[in-house]
Design an enzyme around this catalytic site. Structure first.
Site, short mmCIF file in Angstrom:
data_model
loop_
_atom_site.label_atom_id
_atom_site.label_comp_id
_atom_site.label_asym_id
_atom_site.label_seq_id
_atom_site.Cartn_x
_atom_site.Cartn_y
_atom_site.Cartn_z
N GLY A 151 0.84 -1.19 0.00
CA GLY A 151 0.00 0.00 0.00
C GLY A 151 0.87 1.24 0.00
O GLY A 151 1.95 1.26 -0.59
N GLU A 152 0.40 2.29 0.65
CA GLU A 152 1.15 3.55 0.76
C GLU A 152 1.35 4.25 -0.57
O GLU A 152 2.11 5.21 -0.66
CB GLU A 152 2.53 3.35 1.39
N GLY A 153 0.71 3.78 -1.64
CA GLY A 153 0.94 4.36 -2.95
C GLY A 153 2.25 3.91 -3.59
O GLY A 153 2.65 4.45 -4.62
#
Length: 340
Positions: free
Chosen positions: A304-306
């Site tokens: 995640g987290e971009g």
């Protein structure tokens, strides 16, 4: 419950009247591509990406102000023990982002990307979706509107990502509601759920979709009943980018779930988006297939987290640089005629 629809009216209008690509800019980019010092199609998807940039920015392909936007939210469903980590980790990771200590910070530095973090009322988790809506219509619409402000400072490439303990459960519930199938097909380990934790996660998704079943014909109801603040904000950001003709890179499973809401409202709603990567979360490739997209990367990531979108931004920047920086056959004095 009688749904008034009023808080969502503006979004329904925007999704009905979406701007299309800039045909003139696309034609001009294709014309230049034919003149570059390479065989036609030799750069494969890099050429497609350059054309995509031109079509959605309305100018020659370029990435000058890329931005990674991460939206963080907490979820009431975590009270059912569906994840091995407590919700407090969401806030701790937001602080880690701010301090520059997360993976996304390093990728942004490596690819020269801007980074914004949006803390969405982390002290107030959304409703427990197994027995109540995650958000009211008004709160959901307000959060979408907040997400639309992500591009207010200006950007020409938006990478969308998230942080939220429990939100792969939310993504699975949204996909099950939109596409059907079984909870087992859409639920994966997320941050490491296994054994009894994974079983509780599957049961929570089944229970949530069954509880809200009579209201899931409207994608915006799916969003506000089964979603979360970061999901709503990401949907708003993706929509705002379309209105402002900003190309978008989508990150992983949770981001894709937010995007799926928009596509369910309008089949063309994600034409300005590319999928940055396919994550290791099992349901992600199924969700990508439903969006009729092909991810740029497949690195076995599931953070995640971009991070996947941010890595893909490096490829998009390279595609733009090749298109704008390469010499033409004429300027380089290179023959573009094959020898007989």
């Amino acid at each position: 419950m009688t749904v008034t629809g009023l808080p969502f009216d503006d979004f329904r209008t925007l999704l009905r009247d979406l701007p299309g690509p800039d045909t003139a800019a696309l034609v001009a980019a294709r014309d230049r591509d034919r003149q570059l010092t390479k065989p036609p199609g030799a750069l494969g998807r890099l050429e497609e990406i350059a054309m995509w940039l031109a079509a959605w920015t309305g100018r020659p392909p370029a990435v000058n102000r890329p931005l990674v936007a991460i939206f963080a939210g907490n979820h009431g469903v975590t009270k059912h023990g569906i994840t091995p980590f407590p919700s407090s980790v969401t806030q701790q990771m937001v602080e880690n982002f701010a301090a520059g200590g997360a993976a996304i910070n390093q990728i942004c530095v490596a690819n020269d990307l801007g980074l914004k973090i949006f803390d969405l009322a982390l002290d107030y988790p959304t409703g427990d979706i197994t027995c109540e809506p995650a958000l009211s219509e008004r709160d959901c619409a307000a959060t979408m509107a907040f997400g639309m402000e992500a591009i207010a400072g200006g950007t020409d490439l938006l990478c969308v990502g998230e942080m939220g303990i429990g939100n792969t459960t939310i993504a699975a519930a949204i996909n099950l509601a939109l596409y059907g199938g079984t909870a087992e097909e859409w639920v994966g380990p997320g941050t490491g759920s296994e054994g009894d934790v994974l079983k509780r996660k599957i049961e929570a998704v089944e229970k949530a979709v069954d509880f809200h079943r009579d209201h899931l014909g409207d994608p915006l109801e799916v969003l506000r009943r089964l979603g979360g603040r970061e999901i709503a904000a990401m949907a708003g950001a993706i929509l705002a980018a379309r209105v402002e003709r900003v190309p978008v890179l989508l990150d992983g499973y949770v981001t894709t779930a937010a995007a799926s809401i928009l596509k369910a409202m309008n089949p063309s709603a994600l034409d300005h988006c590319l999928i940055g990567h396919v994550s290791a979360e099992p349901g992600h490739i199924k969700a990508i297939d439903r969006l009729d997209k092909t991810p740029l990367l497949a690195l076995g990531m599931r953070l995640g987290e971009g991070t996947g979108a941010a890595l893909a931004a490096g490829i998009v920047k390279a595609a733009a640089a090749c298109h704008s920086g390469m010499a033409t056959f004429e300027s380089a004095g290179v023959s573009n005629k094959s020898h007989e």
